[in-house]
Design an enzyme around this catalytic site. Sequence first.
Site, PDB file in Angstrom:
ATOM      1  N   ARG A 168      46.708  28.765  30.595  1.00 16.25           N
ATOM      2  CA  ARG A 168      46.532  29.758  31.667  1.00 16.25           C
ATOM      3  C   ARG A 168      46.712  29.143  33.058  1.00 16.25           C
ATOM      4  O   ARG A 168      46.042  29.519  34.020  1.00 16.25           O
ATOM      5  CB  ARG A 168      45.143  30.426  31.586  1.00 16.25           C
ATOM      6  CG  ARG A 168      44.884  31.153  30.298  1.00 16.25           C
ATOM      7  CD  ARG A 168      45.772  32.375  30.093  1.00 16.25           C
ATOM      8  NE  ARG A 168      45.563  32.906  28.764  1.00 16.25           N
ATOM      9  CZ  ARG A 168      46.306  32.560  27.692  1.00 16.25           C
ATOM     10  NH1 ARG A 168      47.340  31.736  27.808  1.00 16.25           N
ATOM     11  NH2 ARG A 168      46.044  33.053  26.503  1.00 16.25           N
ATOM     12  N   SER A 187      40.390  39.210  28.792  1.00 17.25           N
ATOM     13  CA  SER A 187      39.363  38.200  28.495  1.00 17.25           C
ATOM     14  C   SER A 187      38.747  37.722  29.802  1.00 17.25           C
ATOM     15  O   SER A 187      39.464  37.273  30.695  1.00 17.25           O
ATOM     16  CB  SER A 187      39.981  36.983  27.797  1.00 17.25           C
ATOM     17  OG  SER A 187      40.526  37.378  26.578  1.00 17.25           O
ATOM     18  N   GLU A 205      38.602  33.432  33.453  1.00 19.73           N
ATOM     19  CA  GLU A 205      40.057  33.555  33.432  1.00 19.73           C
ATOM     20  C   GLU A 205      40.465  34.567  34.504  1.00 19.73           C
ATOM     21  O   GLU A 205      41.471  34.397  35.181  1.00 19.73           O
ATOM     22  CB  GLU A 205      40.514  34.026  32.044  1.00 19.73           C
ATOM     23  CG  GLU A 205      42.022  34.163  31.943  1.00 19.73           C
ATOM     24  CD  GLU A 205      42.496  34.376  30.506  1.00 19.73           C
ATOM     25  OE1 GLU A 205      41.907  33.788  29.573  1.00 19.73           O
ATOM     26  OE2 GLU A 205      43.453  35.141  30.336  1.00 19.73           O
TER      27      GLU A 205
END
Length: 286
Positions: free
Chosen positions: A159, A209, A279
């Site tokens: 990510r 998420s 995230e």
Amino acid sequence: MHLHTSYEIGGPAQLYALPSSQAEIIRLLLFALEHNVPWMVVGKGSNLLVSDDGILGLVISTDAYAKLTKDENYISAFCGVSLKELCDFAQENGLSGLEFASGIPGSVGGAVFMNAGAYGGEIKDVLYCSKALHPVAESLTSANPVLHIKAEEHDFGYRSSAFQSKGWFHLSSVFKLEYADPDAIKAKMEDLHEQRWSKQPMDCPSGGSTFKRPEGYFAGKLIQDCGLRGYSIGGAQVSEKHCGFIINKGGATAKDVSDLIKHIQDTVLERFGVELHTEIRKVGRW
Ligand SMILES: Cc1cc2nc3c(=O)[nH]c(=O)nc-3n(C[C@H](O)[C@H](O)[C@H](O)COP(=O)(O)OP(=O)(O)OC[C@H]3O[C@@H](n4cnc5c(N)ncnc54)[C@H](O)[C@@H]3O)c2cc1C
């Protein structure tokens, strides 16, 4: 900004621009630099928690900068193209490799910035090269303002990408795909779609998420094991369907979500000694 985020949360941006050409993007960035106006770029807003007080300065939306082209097994996509459009285009043209991304609700720019991934695939696996702008006056006013970034120069991680560390504005990417039967590609996309809809709260506003996967654990399982399934603060709730998601069950403020994030982090740290890192990206005036 609640109109421009998947959480349906966020106060106003002082300035909101929708450029549709590279020249307009450059002019906006130069305007911001010249007048000392803080700026940020927003794709589909599917990974953002925008504060209730909104965003100071200029928001540049990439929605109107969206074009798709194909050359043999290479597809070029501008940053504002949605991943769904990109994946459907690849499927219709019998090009495989992007099936994993078809259910991720973001733009190409946001996906490259985040190195988005799902079901064992990541953007880095199919990315061939990108074009970007370095948002400083000397570069933007030079004869060749566009940076050409090779695959290995993206510095992709879990990510993360060089777009985060270098602050580049992503313009477009080329994806290298494999020829395959369009029906087989479609079947795979439909299978992943079903898996996603059966396990994730896709029918509720959320930011996906909430936390990155901590090494050796699953965030959702840790949260569930703390007894936090369904726990809410104001309108923000730990999803009953998937504890890794915080949903807006109606009227949630950014503060509700932020307070719930903090409560989860503190509880998981105290109970299991594991630090959860978000995230989703908190932006605006906090
Ligand atoms: C229901 C749901 C499911 C999700 N599932 C997944 C999943 O399976 N896997 C996954 O990886 N993510 C998932 N996400 C998160 C999100 O979809 C991805 O992170 C996506 O890549 C974000 O793209 P975006 O266009 O919405 O970016 P935004 O949220 O608009 O922006 C995210 C960041 O990217 C930056 N950015 C956007 N465009 C540019 C650009 N052109 N140049 C430079 N910076 C830019 C922004 O400034 C911001 O910091 C999910 C989200 C939701 C709501």
